[in-house]
Design a protein around this motif. Structure first.
Motif, mmCIF file in Angstrom:
data_model
loop_
_atom_site.group_PDB
_atom_site.id
_atom_site.type_symbol
_atom_site.label_atom_id
_atom_site.label_comp_id
_atom_site.label_asym_id
_atom_site.label_seq_id
_atom_site.Cartn_x
_atom_site.Cartn_y
_atom_site.Cartn_z
ATOM 1 N N PRO A 95 4.227 4.260 -9.472
ATOM 2 C CA PRO A 95 3.135 3.660 -10.240
ATOM 3 C C PRO A 95 2.451 2.534 -9.454
ATOM 4 O O PRO A 95 3.113 1.741 -8.775
ATOM 5 N N ALA A 96 1.147 2.465 -9.569
ATOM 6 C CA ALA A 96 0.367 1.449 -8.855
ATOM 7 C C ALA A 96 0.865 0.042 -9.160
ATOM 8 O O ALA A 96 0.886 -0.816 -8.279
ATOM 9 N N ALA A 97 1.294 -0.209 -10.395
ATOM 10 C CA ALA A 97 1.772 -1.546 -10.769
ATOM 11 C C ALA A 97 2.987 -1.965 -9.957
ATOM 12 O O ALA A 97 3.220 -3.155 -9.755
ATOM 13 N N ALA A 98 3.763 -1.006 -9.457
ATOM 14 C CA ALA A 98 4.938 -1.327 -8.638
ATOM 15 C C ALA A 98 4.542 -1.883 -7.279
ATOM 16 O O ALA A 98 5.357 -2.492 -6.596
ATOM 17 N N LEU A 99 3.300 -1.676 -6.894
ATOM 18 C CA LEU A 99 2.810 -2.128 -5.590
ATOM 19 C C LEU A 99 2.045 -3.448 -5.676
ATOM 20 O O LEU A 99 1.578 -3.949 -4.657
ATOM 21 N N ALA A 100 1.937 -4.027 -6.853
ATOM 22 C CA ALA A 100 1.072 -5.190 -7.087
ATOM 23 C C ALA A 100 1.511 -6.463 -6.374
ATOM 24 O O ALA A 100 0.677 -7.275 -5.991
ATOM 25 N N SER A 101 2.831 -6.653 -6.199
ATOM 26 C CA SER A 101 3.308 -7.916 -5.643
ATOM 27 C C SER A 101 4.637 -7.735 -4.917
ATOM 28 O O SER A 101 5.666 -7.504 -5.548
ATOM 29 N N GLU A 102 4.578 -7.857 -3.602
ATOM 30 C CA GLU A 102 5.806 -7.798 -2.810
ATOM 31 C C GLU A 102 6.753 -8.927 -3.219
ATOM 32 O O GLU A 102 7.965 -8.751 -3.279
ATOM 33 N N GLU A 103 6.189 -10.091 -3.538
ATOM 34 C CA GLU A 103 7.000 -11.258 -3.904
ATOM 35 C C GLU A 103 7.735 -11.045 -5.228
ATOM 36 O O GLU A 103 8.927 -11.364 -5.345
ATOM 37 N N LEU A 104 7.051 -10.495 -6.241
ATOM 38 C CA LEU A 104 7.700 -10.273 -7.534
ATOM 39 C C LEU A 104 8.701 -9.114 -7.459
ATOM 40 O O LEU A 104 9.741 -9.150 -8.118
ATOM 41 N N THR A 127 0.843 -1.190 0.000
ATOM 42 C CA THR A 127 0.000 0.000 0.000
ATOM 43 C C THR A 127 0.884 1.248 0.000
ATOM 44 O O THR A 127 2.052 1.197 0.410
ATOM 45 N N ARG A 128 0.314 2.337 -0.426
ATOM 46 C CA ARG A 128 1.050 3.602 -0.406
ATOM 47 C C ARG A 128 1.400 3.994 1.023
ATOM 48 O O ARG A 128 2.456 4.573 1.274
ATOM 49 N N GLU A 129 0.536 3.664 1.968
ATOM 50 C CA GLU A 129 0.814 3.963 3.374
ATOM 51 C C GLU A 129 2.067 3.231 3.855
ATOM 52 O O GLU A 129 2.837 3.774 4.639
ATOM 53 N N GLU A 130 2.271 2.003 3.385
ATOM 54 C CA GLU A 130 3.444 1.217 3.788
ATOM 55 C C GLU A 130 4.752 1.812 3.280
ATOM 56 O O GLU A 130 5.787 1.661 3.923
ATOM 57 N N ILE A 131 4.710 2.459 2.120
ATOM 58 C CA ILE A 131 5.956 2.950 1.522
ATOM 59 C C ILE A 131 6.202 4.438 1.780
ATOM 60 O O ILE A 131 7.292 4.918 1.530
ATOM 61 N N ALA A 132 5.204 5.147 2.284
ATOM 62 C CA ALA A 132 5.362 6.580 2.543
ATOM 63 C C ALA A 132 6.394 6.805 3.643
ATOM 64 O O ALA A 132 6.334 6.202 4.710
ATOM 65 N N GLY A 133 7.359 7.642 3.364
ATOM 66 C CA GLY A 133 8.345 8.007 4.368
ATOM 67 C C GLY A 133 9.461 7.011 4.598
ATOM 68 O O GLY A 133 10.306 7.224 5.462
ATOM 69 N N GLN A 142 9.473 -11.067 -16.483
ATOM 70 C CA GLN A 142 9.133 -10.331 -17.705
ATOM 71 C C GLN A 142 7.663 -9.928 -17.678
ATOM 72 O O GLN A 142 7.308 -8.794 -18.018
ATOM 73 N N ALA A 143 6.793 -10.843 -17.250
ATOM 74 C CA ALA A 143 5.360 -10.541 -17.175
ATOM 75 C C ALA A 143 5.098 -9.423 -16.169
ATOM 76 O O ALA A 143 4.335 -8.488 -16.435
ATOM 77 N N TYR A 144 5.738 -9.504 -15.004
ATOM 78 C CA TYR A 144 5.577 -8.484 -13.970
ATOM 79 C C TYR A 144 6.065 -7.128 -14.469
ATOM 80 O O TYR A 144 5.355 -6.122 -14.375
ATOM 81 N N LEU A 145 7.282 -7.075 -15.006
ATOM 82 C CA LEU A 145 7.842 -5.810 -15.455
ATOM 83 C C LEU A 145 7.169 -5.294 -16.721
ATOM 84 O O LEU A 145 7.236 -4.102 -17.009
ATOM 85 N N GLY A 146 6.501 -6.178 -17.441
ATOM 86 C CA GLY A 146 5.719 -5.737 -18.588
ATOM 87 C C GLY A 146 4.586 -4.811 -18.174
ATOM 88 O O GLY A 146 4.131 -3.978 -18.956
ATOM 89 N N THR A 147 4.140 -4.934 -16.921
ATOM 90 C CA THR A 147 3.098 -4.040 -16.399
ATOM 91 C C THR A 147 3.702 -2.735 -15.894
ATOM 92 O O THR A 147 2.972 -1.825 -15.521
ATOM 93 N N LEU A 148 5.026 -2.663 -15.882
ATOM 94 C CA LEU A 148 5.744 -1.485 -15.395
ATOM 95 C C LEU A 148 6.585 -0.863 -16.504
ATOM 96 O O LEU A 148 7.728 -0.462 -16.286
ATOM 97 N N ARG A 149 6.024 -0.791 -17.704
ATOM 98 C CA ARG A 149 6.723 -0.164 -18.827
ATOM 99 C C ARG A 149 6.331 1.307 -18.859
ATOM 100 O O ARG A 149 5.166 1.632 -19.062
ATOM 101 N N LEU A 150 7.306 2.169 -18.643
ATOM 102 C CA LEU A 150 7.049 3.606 -18.643
ATOM 103 C C LEU A 150 7.196 4.164 -20.060
ATOM 104 O O LEU A 150 8.062 3.720 -20.804
#
Length: 148
Positions: A40-49, A8-14, A118-126
């Motif tokens: 980006p929201a996609a960066a928060l999708a999976s702690e494991e990936l 969540t954004r709360e977890e990463i703030a600060g 590759q699948a995970y980072l494919g959702t994080l293409r800027l």
């Protein structure tokens, strides 16, 4: 099926939070958010990936010397660059703005990663080419180079 724990954004703030993305050419970059939660929201999708991407990059052999000046603050941020990734660091006080710390001479591309990453980072293409001195990145994955 692997479970995915969203962040969540709360977890990463600060707090220091590193995330990854690719550019239109598939080149990899590591972003050091330094407490800015507008990643980006996609960066928060999976702690494991996210962790698996860190491990994959951190265990690659170093293939080049650091491109940041020796002895400077940025030198300690350059390990990903020595392994082929661009490195961007958040600019304090500027929401969503990152500065280029180091650029690899031989960038690693998405094709080098295992299929699940590759699948995970494919959702994080800027939609911006890495290498620009400053980038503005939005929570929706928009991005543009800043020329100021």
């Amino acid at each position: 099926m692997t479970a995915h724990t969203p962040l969540t954004r709360e977890e990463i703030a600060g707090v220091e939070f590193d995330w990854f993305a690719t550019d239109p050419d598939g080149r990899l970059a590591q972003f050091l958010a330094a407490g800015d939660d507008t990643v980006p929201a996609a960066a928060l999708a999976s702690e494991e990936l996210l962790e698996a991407t860190h491990v994959w990059l951190d265990t690659r052999p170093e293939t080049e010397d650091t491109s940041a000046p020796a002895g400077g603050f940025d030198e300690h941020l350059c390990a990903p660059q020595r392994r082929g990734a661009f490195v961007y660091d958040h600019v304090p006080g500027e929401t969503g703005v990152y500065r280029l710390v180091a650029a690899p001479r031989t960038p690693v591309t998405l094709a080098a990663l295992p299929a699940h990453l590759q699948a995970y980072l494919g959702t994080l293409r800027l939609p911006v080419a890495f290498g620009a001195a400053r980038l503005l990145i939005g929570p929706d994955g928009t991005a543009r180079a800043l020329t100021d």
